[in-house]
Design an enzyme around this catalytic site. Structure first.
Site, PDB file in Angstrom:
ATOM      1  N   ARG A   5      12.687   8.177  15.200  1.00  0.00           N
ATOM      2  CA  ARG A   5      13.633   9.090  15.845  1.00  0.00           C
ATOM      3  C   ARG A   5      12.948  10.180  16.667  1.00  0.00           C
ATOM      4  O   ARG A   5      13.466  10.615  17.674  1.00  0.00           O
ATOM      5  CB  ARG A   5      14.492   9.761  14.784  1.00  0.00           C
ATOM      6  CG  ARG A   5      15.770   8.994  14.593  1.00  0.00           C
ATOM      7  CD  ARG A   5      16.624   9.657  13.571  1.00  0.00           C
ATOM      8  NE  ARG A   5      16.437   8.983  12.289  1.00  0.00           N
ATOM      9  CZ  ARG A   5      17.187   9.202  11.224  1.00  0.00           C
ATOM     10  NH1 ARG A   5      18.113  10.122  11.248  1.00  0.00           N
ATOM     11  NH2 ARG A   5      17.000   8.540  10.124  1.00  0.00           N
ATOM     12  N   LYS A   9       7.509   0.372  -0.725  1.00  0.00           N
ATOM     13  CA  LYS A   9       8.204   0.913  -1.879  1.00  0.00           C
ATOM     14  C   LYS A   9       8.812   2.263  -1.518  1.00  0.00           C
ATOM     15  O   LYS A   9       8.366   2.843  -0.536  1.00  0.00           O
ATOM     16  CB  LYS A   9       7.252   1.042  -3.062  1.00  0.00           C
ATOM     17  CG  LYS A   9       6.144   2.068  -2.812  1.00  0.00           C
ATOM     18  CD  LYS A   9       5.351   2.288  -4.046  1.00  0.00           C
ATOM     19  CE  LYS A   9       5.945   3.431  -4.834  1.00  0.00           C
ATOM     20  NZ  LYS A   9       5.034   4.573  -4.958  1.00  0.00           N
ATOM     21  N   ASP A  24       2.689  -3.784  -2.280  1.00  0.00           N
ATOM     22  CA  ASP A  24       2.277  -2.893  -3.357  1.00  0.00           C
ATOM     23  C   ASP A  24       0.792  -2.677  -3.111  1.00  0.00           C
ATOM     24  O   ASP A  24      -0.012  -3.591  -3.335  1.00  0.00           O
ATOM     25  CB  ASP A  24       2.509  -3.552  -4.720  1.00  0.00           C
ATOM     26  CG  ASP A  24       2.169  -2.601  -5.857  1.00  0.00           C
ATOM     27  OD1 ASP A  24       1.113  -1.948  -5.774  1.00  0.00           O
ATOM     28  OD2 ASP A  24       2.946  -2.498  -6.817  1.00  0.00           O
ATOM     29  N   HIS A  25       0.431  -1.502  -2.631  1.00  0.00           N
ATOM     30  CA  HIS A  25      -0.936  -1.377  -2.113  1.00  0.00           C
ATOM     31  C   HIS A  25      -1.996  -1.523  -3.209  1.00  0.00           C
ATOM     32  O   HIS A  25      -3.145  -1.790  -2.917  1.00  0.00           O
ATOM     33  CB  HIS A  25      -1.120  -0.096  -1.295  1.00  0.00           C
ATOM     34  CG  HIS A  25      -1.303   1.153  -2.106  1.00  0.00           C
ATOM     35  ND1 HIS A  25      -0.259   1.841  -2.652  1.00  0.00           N
ATOM     36  CD2 HIS A  25      -2.409   1.843  -2.459  1.00  0.00           C
ATOM     37  CE1 HIS A  25      -0.717   2.887  -3.300  1.00  0.00           C
ATOM     38  NE2 HIS A  25      -2.030   2.931  -3.196  1.00  0.00           N
ATOM     39  N   LYS A  83      -6.220  -3.507  -3.486  1.00  0.00           N
ATOM     40  CA  LYS A  83      -7.466  -2.838  -3.879  1.00  0.00           C
ATOM     41  C   LYS A  83      -8.473  -3.896  -4.316  1.00  0.00           C
ATOM     42  O   LYS A  83      -8.133  -4.814  -5.065  1.00  0.00           O
ATOM     43  CB  LYS A  83      -7.224  -1.842  -5.016  1.00  0.00           C
ATOM     44  CG  LYS A  83      -6.471  -0.594  -4.552  1.00  0.00           C
ATOM     45  CD  LYS A  83      -6.328   0.400  -5.679  1.00  0.00           C
ATOM     46  CE  LYS A  83      -5.374   1.530  -5.322  1.00  0.00           C
ATOM     47  NZ  LYS A  83      -5.944   2.554  -4.462  1.00  0.00           N
ATOM     48  N   GLU A 114      -4.074  10.851 -11.830  1.00  0.00           N
ATOM     49  CA  GLU A 114      -4.353  11.494 -10.542  1.00  0.00           C
ATOM     50  C   GLU A 114      -4.536  12.986 -10.762  1.00  0.00           C
ATOM     51  O   GLU A 114      -3.909  13.569 -11.652  1.00  0.00           O
ATOM     52  CB  GLU A 114      -3.179  11.278  -9.589  1.00  0.00           C
ATOM     53  CG  GLU A 114      -2.931   9.821  -9.267  1.00  0.00           C
ATOM     54  CD  GLU A 114      -1.780   9.662  -8.282  1.00  0.00           C
ATOM     55  OE1 GLU A 114      -2.030   9.773  -7.072  1.00  0.00           O
ATOM     56  OE2 GLU A 114      -0.653   9.459  -8.727  1.00  0.00           O
ATOM     57  N   ASP A 159       7.578   5.775  -9.641  1.00  0.00           N
ATOM     58  CA  ASP A 159       6.564   5.910  -8.582  1.00  0.00           C
ATOM     59  C   ASP A 159       5.320   5.073  -8.875  1.00  0.00           C
ATOM     60  O   ASP A 159       4.733   4.497  -7.961  1.00  0.00           O
ATOM     61  CB  ASP A 159       6.179   7.393  -8.473  1.00  0.00           C
ATOM     62  CG  ASP A 159       5.246   7.672  -7.300  1.00  0.00           C
ATOM     63  OD1 ASP A 159       5.542   7.189  -6.192  1.00  0.00           O
ATOM     64  OD2 ASP A 159       4.223   8.358  -7.498  1.00  0.00           O
ATOM     65  N   HIS A 170       2.937  -0.342  -9.417  1.00  0.00           N
ATOM     66  CA  HIS A 170       1.478  -0.513  -9.464  1.00  0.00           C
ATOM     67  C   HIS A 170       0.966  -0.954 -10.846  1.00  0.00           C
ATOM     68  O   HIS A 170       0.220  -1.913 -10.973  1.00  0.00           O
ATOM     69  CB  HIS A 170       0.767   0.788  -9.088  1.00  0.00           C
ATOM     70  CG  HIS A 170       1.199   1.352  -7.766  1.00  0.00           C
ATOM     71  ND1 HIS A 170       1.496   0.566  -6.693  1.00  0.00           N
ATOM     72  CD2 HIS A 170       1.358   2.632  -7.326  1.00  0.00           C
ATOM     73  CE1 HIS A 170       1.834   1.333  -5.661  1.00  0.00           C
ATOM     74  NE2 HIS A 170       1.761   2.588  -6.017  1.00  0.00           N
TER      75      HIS A 170
HETATM   76  C1  BG6 Z   1       1.701   5.785  -4.231  1.00  0.00           C
HETATM   77  C2  BG6 Z   1       2.511   6.808  -4.956  1.00  0.00           C
HETATM   78  O1  BG6 Z   1       2.342   4.535  -4.250  1.00  0.00           O
HETATM   79  O2  BG6 Z   1       0.439   5.663  -4.859  1.00  0.00           O
HETATM   80  C3  BG6 Z   1       1.793   8.134  -4.978  1.00  0.00           C
HETATM   81  O3  BG6 Z   1       3.762   6.953  -4.311  1.00  0.00           O
HETATM   82  C4  BG6 Z   1       0.424   7.976  -5.557  1.00  0.00           C
HETATM   83  O4  BG6 Z   1       2.517   9.101  -5.728  1.00  0.00           O
HETATM   84  C5  BG6 Z   1      -0.316   6.865  -4.843  1.00  0.00           C
HETATM   85  O5  BG6 Z   1      -0.262   9.212  -5.385  1.00  0.00           O
HETATM   86  C6  BG6 Z   1      -1.625   6.582  -5.520  1.00  0.00           C
HETATM   87  O6  BG6 Z   1      -2.317   5.655  -4.749  1.00  0.00           O
HETATM   88  P1  BG6 Z   1      -3.900   5.604  -4.798  1.00  0.00           P
HETATM   89  O7  BG6 Z   1      -4.249   4.439  -3.931  1.00  0.00           O
HETATM   90  O8  BG6 Z   1      -4.381   6.921  -4.274  1.00  0.00           O
HETATM   91  O9  BG6 Z   1      -4.260   5.409  -6.223  1.00  0.00           O
END
Ligand code: BG6
Length: 511
Positions: free
Chosen positions: A63, A170, A199-200, A204, A238, A257, A262
């Site tokens: 936008r 997500k 799902d990143h 990894k 984290e 989250d 994950h």
């Molecule tokens: C994201 C979450 O999917 O993953 C975040 O929404 C989180 O809250 C993050 O901080 C953590 O990813 P990574 O790769 O830094 O462990």
């Protein structure tokens, strides 16, 4: 552990095999945080490694009012800020930036998609992208359905000339029902083989290595079961807080989250049965079977096996930090959890009776993601006069980040005439390969362009994960927390989480 230095496989032999066919990528939400922090640095890095196809183009769709040139400048700034050691410059950037264009439009307005169709046709003509399109939805969940429908109505969801794929970020729904509805809406337009639920964590390097570690080595499989394993702990700790994402996080909370996606995906790869071959369908099927085998938490277990927390003020990495409720845009009485821990059981022959502990939290003492497999104590403690500390059972630790690697703890004799023992570690560090790991987004974007969905979540897997998590969410919603904030920022979370370990299990690890 010494490892021979290898050449970067992405730069050498595998490169040709791994270069996708020319394509254009459309990013919905192109002016947002994810594009700046993750997508654009990953794409630029792939370009530098010469892994993107020739003529690769990006059409930003958002936008915010911007010209093509302003979009390119913003993306250059993003790559500078978030792209690591290689700030974009000279011909390399100029060549990449040529492929970037921008459409300022509302994703819900169907008439705007004509502009998109024209941009894609132009890209096919001028840059040879061959009708192949990758749609990346970096947008809030409420925008997904309108975008998908508009892609269908404008004829962009299926092309006769090439392929069309869609990547969905997500959160994929906020509970089982909404995830099913979302799956339904997307499936009305796209076939399952066109849908890539990202799902990143699955991108990894060390998460992928779980597959290699388990299935390319013969010696671990025989002990990978309830006869030898005492418990499994999966941790994603984290040190960061909610940052500037309160708008999203207040609605989501830590269970949605981090654990729903994950951690359950990592657990699935850790505990699933060996697939017949490493192919997308087979791996995803085994993961789904594992997730469906999670024993649902009954009423008693909901009370005792799921723990939530929220951070109060404290000290993290030497800095004083505020409580969650004092973070910008957070409700001062917020009941959102920033820590979640769950004890669960997998009901199958391999894992029956083995407790699995998952925990994730913000503002914890250290940034660490790991899978710890705790083995049973040796059946006879022959060296029983040793202090317990020196006789700890074997532990296999998969360090997902940082300091990626794998280590095995075992007991060794100290040098000297007396029998004295000590716990030692055999340690493999990924860094010893001497090749920097590609970011998760690089790997996953490339896989999607190549049409390889192995590392993406399948519809059934997403729904199975929600089926396990939703009762916990409902129970928590019905029983507002009385004790928030219940852990100090910089600690290892609420004391209540320790109670999950009652009954003689190894305590939570303090990595
Ligand atoms: C994201 C979450 O999917 O993953 C975040 O929404 C989180 O809250 C993050 O901080 C953590 O990813 P990574 O790769 O830094 O462990």
């Amino acid at each position: 552990m010494a490892v021979a230095t290898v050449e970067n496989p992405l730069r050498t032999g595998m490169r040709l095999e791994r270069t996708p066919a020319p394509c254009a990528m459309v990013i919905f939400g192109a002016s947002g945080d994810l594009t700046r922090r993750k997508l654009m640095p990953a794409l630029y890095h792939l370009a530098q490694e010469r892994l993107l196809p020739p003529g690769f183009s990006v059409v930003g769709f958002s936008r915010t009012d911007m010209s093509d040139q302003q979009f390119r400048d913003a993306m250059r700034q993003a790559v500078t800020e978030f792209g690591g050691e290689q700030p974009p410059q000279g011909a390399a950037w100029a060549h990449f930036a040529e492929g970037l264009s921008y459409i300022s439009a509302h994703p819900g307005h169907s008439e705007e998609y004509r502009k998109l169709a024209e941009a894609l046709e132009r890209s096919d003509r001028q840059r040879g992208t061959g009708g192949n399109r990758l749609f990346y939805l970096a947008v809030p969940p409420s925008s997904i359905e309108p975008i998908v429908n508009n892609l269908q109505q404008s004829g962009l969801a299926h092309t006769s000339a090439g392929w069309a794929r869609i990547i969905v970020e997500k959160p994929f729904g906020h509970d089982l029902e909404s995830a099913r509805e979302l799956n339904e809406s997307i499936s009305r337009v796209f076939r399952e083989d066109q849908i890539y639920r990202i799902d990143h964590y699955l991108g990894k390097e060390t998460v992928q290595n779980l597959l290699v570690f388990r299935f390319a080595n013969g010696i671990f499989e025989p002990v990978w079961n309830r006869r030898y394993v005492e418990s499994i702990q999966v941790t994603a700790a984290e040190t960061v807080g909610v940052e500037n994402r309160a708008g999203y996080f207040e609605e989501a909370g830590e269970l949605r989250d981090m654990i729903q996606n994950h951690l359950l995906q990592v657990l699935a790869l850790t505990a699933m049965e060996p697939p017949a071959v490493i192919g997308a369908d087979q791996v995803r099927l085994e993961k789904v079977k594992l997730l469906r085998a999670l024993r649902p938490l009954d009423e008693g277990a909901l009370r005792t096996c799921a723990v939530r927390g929220q951070y109060g003020p404290g000290w993290v990495e030497g800095k004083k930090v505020p409580a969650y409720r004092q973070e910008p845009d957070v409700d001062p009485n917020s009941a959102t959890e920033t820590y979640a821990a769950v004890k669960l059981f997998i009901e199958n022959w391999r894992w029956a009776g083995v407790p699995v502990y998952l925990r994730a939290g913000k503002r914890l003492a250290r940034h660490v993601t790991e899978v710890a497999i705790q083995f049973k104590q040796a059946p006879l403690l022959l060296f029983h006069d040793q202090p317990t500390e020196a006789m700890r059972p074997n532990l296999l630790l998969v360090r997902i980040q940082p300091d990626e690697g794998i280590s095995l703890r075992f007991t060794a004799k100290l040098p000297g005439p007396a029998i004295q023992t000590r716990s030692v570690h055999m340690d493999f560090r990924y860094a010893s390969f001497g090749v920097p790991s590609a970011s998760a987004y690089e790997r996953l974007l490339l896989d999607c362009m190549l049409g390889d969905p192995t590392l993406f979540a399948h519809r059934d897997g997403v729904e199975a994960a929600w089926a396990f998590i939703t009762p916990i969410l409902q129970y928590w919603a019905a029983e507002p927390p009385a004790d928030f904030p219940n852990y100090a920022a910089g600690s290892w979370g609420p004391e209540e989480a320790d109670k999950l370990m009652a009954g003689g299990c190894a305590p939570w690890r303090r990595p």
